[in-house]
Structures are given as C-alpha cells and as structure tokens.
Design a protein around this motif. Structure first.
Motif, PDB file in Angstrom:
ATOM      1  N   GLY A 225       0.813  -1.208   0.000  1.00 32.40           N
ATOM      2  CA  GLY A 225       0.000   0.000   0.000  1.00 32.40           C
ATOM      3  C   GLY A 225       0.844   1.254   0.000  1.00 32.40           C
ATOM      4  O   GLY A 225       2.005   1.255  -0.438  1.00 32.40           O
ATOM      5  N   PHE A 226       0.277   2.359   0.499  1.00 33.54           N
ATOM      6  CA  PHE A 226       1.022   3.607   0.622  1.00 33.54           C
ATOM      7  C   PHE A 226       2.063   3.476   1.731  1.00 33.54           C
ATOM      8  O   PHE A 226       1.862   2.774   2.730  1.00 33.54           O
ATOM      9  N   ALA A 227       3.173   4.176   1.573  1.00 34.15           N
ATOM     10  CA  ALA A 227       4.322   4.009   2.457  1.00 34.15           C
ATOM     11  C   ALA A 227       3.961   4.207   3.926  1.00 34.15           C
ATOM     12  O   ALA A 227       4.321   3.387   4.782  1.00 34.15           O
ATOM     13  N   GLY A 228       3.268   5.291   4.227  1.00 34.13           N
ATOM     14  CA  GLY A 228       2.919   5.551   5.614  1.00 34.13           C
ATOM     15  C   GLY A 228       2.028   4.476   6.198  1.00 34.13           C
ATOM     16  O   GLY A 228       2.217   4.050   7.353  1.00 34.13           O
ATOM     17  N   SER A 229       1.069   4.016   5.415  1.00 34.70           N
ATOM     18  CA  SER A 229       0.156   2.969   5.874  1.00 34.70           C
ATOM     19  C   SER A 229       0.892   1.658   6.090  1.00 34.70           C
ATOM     20  O   SER A 229       0.659   0.950   7.084  1.00 34.70           O
ATOM     21  N   VAL A 230       1.795   1.311   5.156  1.00 31.72           N
ATOM     22  CA  VAL A 230       2.557   0.067   5.286  1.00 31.72           C
ATOM     23  C   VAL A 230       3.434   0.109   6.530  1.00 31.72           C
ATOM     24  O   VAL A 230       3.515  -0.862   7.287  1.00 31.72           O
ATOM     25  N   ASP A 231       4.091   1.240   6.765  1.00 32.38           N
ATOM     26  CA  ASP A 231       4.936   1.370   7.953  1.00 32.38           C
ATOM     27  C   ASP A 231       4.130   1.126   9.230  1.00 32.38           C
ATOM     28  O   ASP A 231       4.579   0.427  10.153  1.00 32.38           O
ATOM     29  N   TYR A 232       2.946   1.715   9.289  1.00 32.21           N
ATOM     30  CA  TYR A 232       2.111   1.561  10.477  1.00 32.21           C
ATOM     31  C   TYR A 232       1.664   0.115  10.650  1.00 32.21           C
ATOM     32  O   TYR A 232       1.783  -0.458  11.744  1.00 32.21           O
ATOM     33  N   ARG A 233       1.152  -0.475   9.578  1.00 30.52           N
ATOM     34  CA  ARG A 233       0.630  -1.841   9.681  1.00 30.52           C
ATOM     35  C   ARG A 233       1.730  -2.852   9.966  1.00 30.52           C
ATOM     36  O   ARG A 233       1.542  -3.793  10.751  1.00 30.52           O
ATOM     37  N   VAL A 234       2.881  -2.667   9.349  1.00 30.06           N
ATOM     38  CA  VAL A 234       4.004  -3.562   9.628  1.00 30.06           C
ATOM     39  C   VAL A 234       4.424  -3.443  11.095  1.00 30.06           C
ATOM     40  O   VAL A 234       4.676  -4.450  11.770  1.00 30.06           O
ATOM     41  N   GLY A 235       4.502  -2.223  11.583  1.00 25.81           N
ATOM     42  CA  GLY A 235       4.868  -2.031  12.985  1.00 25.81           C
ATOM     43  C   GLY A 235       3.916  -2.727  13.935  1.00 25.81           C
ATOM     44  O   GLY A 235       4.333  -3.359  14.915  1.00 25.81           O
TER      45      GLY A 235
END
Length: 370
Positions: A225-235
């Motif tokens: 997905g979008f970078a910010g969303s991926v960072d959050y979900r991965v975290g």
C-alpha cells in the motif's frame, strides 16, 4: 520431434478449424503447463494483441494468445498490475513456451495474493470463445457491470478449454501499490506458522500474502500500500506477532514472493508435484499424512505444494477434506491417477451435462477433466 500445431490467427479461423475437426483437438495457450491430451494439437498463441486498454477505467481487453509478459509490461507503464498474481509454471514443470492471458483465465491461475483480492476468475469481465460446434459465443462485457443470466464468464475460467476455446478476454486490473514489505517470523514449526498466518489474516491490516517455508522454518506475511500505511501496519504486526517468535521486517521481498508464487524451491528436483487445497486448520494434520519429501505452504496454509517420489498416489494418503491436483508426473502416473481430483457423482453428472451442451462431439481437450 515436436508435433505440428494448428495455429489460427483470427477468431474466424479458430471457429472454422473447430467446426471442421474430424477428431479430438488438444488445445493450449503458450504450452507452459505441459498437458498431455490426445488429439490434434492447436495453440491459441496466434490470437495475440491488446485490443483495448483504459487505465482510468481499470479495464483491459486482450486476445487470448497475448503473452502475459506483454500485458504486465503495458500495465507497469501505467502503474497497474494483474493483482491476482498468476503463477509462471515453466520452472516447476520444466516446460518452455510463453504464458498467455487466455491460458491464465482458462486454468484460473492465481498466486499468493488470492487470499486478499480473489482468484483470476474474479477479475474476468467478459469472454469470447468458440464452442465444440465451431460457434462463436460472447458473454459479459468490456466494462465493470453485473452479468445477468447464465454466467459463462465464471464457467469458462477453470474449465481448461473443455467447454470452449477462449479467443478474447476482458478483465479488471488494479493500481500497483507504492511499497510492499514482509514480516518474517523465524524459527517456527508448521503448527505455530499456521497460528501466525491466521493471526495476521484475521487482523485489520489487509495482508496480501501469508506463506510458510518448512525448510527455513519461516512464516511470511506481506503488506502492501502507501508508504505511511505500510509502515504503520508492519509495525503493528511486528508487535502482535512477536509472541510467536523472533520477528523481522524485510522491505525488498519481491523475489521472495515470486519464488513462493512459482514454487521455486521445487525447481529441478526429481519427483512428482501435487497441489493440494484444504482448510488452513487442517494443514498440520495433512502434512503428517502426506509423508512428502518437501512441502511449501501458501494462502495461510490452505494451499500446499508437495514433492513426492514418482508414481505416488498422494490422494490415497489424504484423510481430510480437500482437492489434490497432480501438477507434474510421468505419463503412466498421469494416466493411472488423473490430473484432477475426481468429482462426487452429482457434480460429475452436472459437469458431463455441461460438456455435452458446449461440446456435443466431445472433441475439446477430451479426458482432461475426467
């Protein structure tokens, strides 16, 4: 010596060849799946070319023999993709040829992302095909809309050319995500891996891949997905899955998922290859029953690839509900066991009636589906 193939260049030629056939015809697209079907060989690879592409409408229309690579390249230029992630069988099956879009839909070929976006057939909007009498049939459309009446679009996807030969397909495409990342849970056995994948798939984090490598003892979970969303979900997933074992994030994982998609771990290894579809909750029990030389798990544990000694009747070992397809084996084994899971009598009767309706002479890929 390779046998000569009929190679129509137009839909009209295809219809004339089928109408004029005096015996069985063995159809293929690019010949990458290695089907051994009796009859005069005919390839649809001559029916090639993209006829309509509307990036803004997320739709494409292509002739059935169009190479998948050509379609993927065109989509990539516009930041789009085939979201259902079709597998390339050549490495696993030791075949040559070129994968075609008609072959993808005829066999309903879907990769790891199926758990999130659906199968190939779910993207199919319309078809044109030639039935066993030589008649051209059209169903569906070129835009996203509901199809009323008998949905031949879905029926043709997965029929492997036994009801008709695809000449044109129209289908949906989706935007390519900005970034992708993979959460890896390390040093876990299958039982824990299924728990990992189930937890990830049951989360609100829109997982697009969940697989397990028993050799590496690693469970893989993909987020896109979008970078910010991926960072959050991965975290969040890293924190949530830490209870199962050591967790790490891998950002450059495109080759990893291509290898899972194409079962690259089995490439070049001797033996028969089976593809088994079961409930993920049955994966642990089934793995013990299979007694396979090697296994790979996808779709959260619901898709199992098994490598076994040549000639093994793997269906005889399976004691849980599911479907086992023989993907790679010698001619004697294929003839003895059949490629596809035998259908229950009521379903087999319906299938036979459908084939009799669309192919009354019984000439299209005869015997392939039972």
């Amino acid at each position: 010596m390779k046998k000569m193939m009929l190679k129509p260049r137009t839909e009209t030629e295809l219809a004339e060849m089928i109408a004029g056939a005096t015996g069985p015809l063995a159809f293929c697209g690019g010949g990458t799946r290695g089907f051994d079907v009796a009859g005069e060989a005919l390839t649809t690879s001559g029916l090639s070319g993209v006829e309509l592409y509307e990036p803004g409408a997320l739709t494409m229309v292509a002739r059935a023999g169009t190479p998948v690579a050509e379609i993927e390249a065109l989509l990539a230029e516009n930041g789009q993709r085939l979201a259902f992630e079709p597998m390339d069988h050549r490495g696993l099956l030791g075949t040559e040829g070129v994968p075609t879009i008609g072959g993808v839909f005829a066999a309903n070929i879907s990769g790891p992302r199926r758990i999130q976006v659906g199968a190939a057939r779910d993207f199919l909007l319309g078809v044109r095909f030639v039935d066993g009498t030589g008649q051209v049939v059209k169903n569906g459309g070129r835009v996203m809309k509901n199809v009323t009446g008998y949905d031949l679009v879905k029926l043709m996807s997965g029929a492997h050319g036994t009801l008709g030969v695809l000449s044109e397909v129209s289908f949906k495409v989706l935007p390519r995500p900005e970034v992708a990342a993979t959460v890896v849970v390390q040093d876990v056995d299958l039982e824990v891996a299924v728990q990992v994948m189930s937890a990830a798939l049951g989360s609100p984090f829109d997982v697009t891949g969940a697989a397990y490598d028993p050799v590496e003892r690693r469970a893989y979970v993909r987020i896109e997905g979008f970078a910010g969303s991926v960072d959050y979900r991965v975290g969040r997933l890293v924190a949530d899955l830490a209870r199962f074992g050591a967790v790490q994030q891998v950002n450059d994982s495109e080759n990893l998922w291509r290898g899972i998609r194409d079962v690259s771990a089995f490439h070049g290894n001797a033996g028969d290859v089976w593809r088994i579809s079961v409930k993920p909750s049955d994966a642990v029990e089934l793995a013990e029953q299979l007694q396979a030389e090697a296994l790979q798990f996808d779709w959260g544990g619901g898709l199992i690839w098994a490598l076994v000694p040549a000639g093994t009747d793997l269906r005889a070992r399976i004691a849980v509900p599911g479907h086992a397809t023989l993907m790679r084996a010698g001619a004697e084994t294929r003839g003895r066991l059949g490629q596809f899971q035998p259908e229950p009598a009521p379903l087999a009767a319906i299938s036979a009636e459908l084939r009799a309706k669309f192919d009354p002479r019984g000439i299209l890929n005869t015997g392939l589906m039972g």
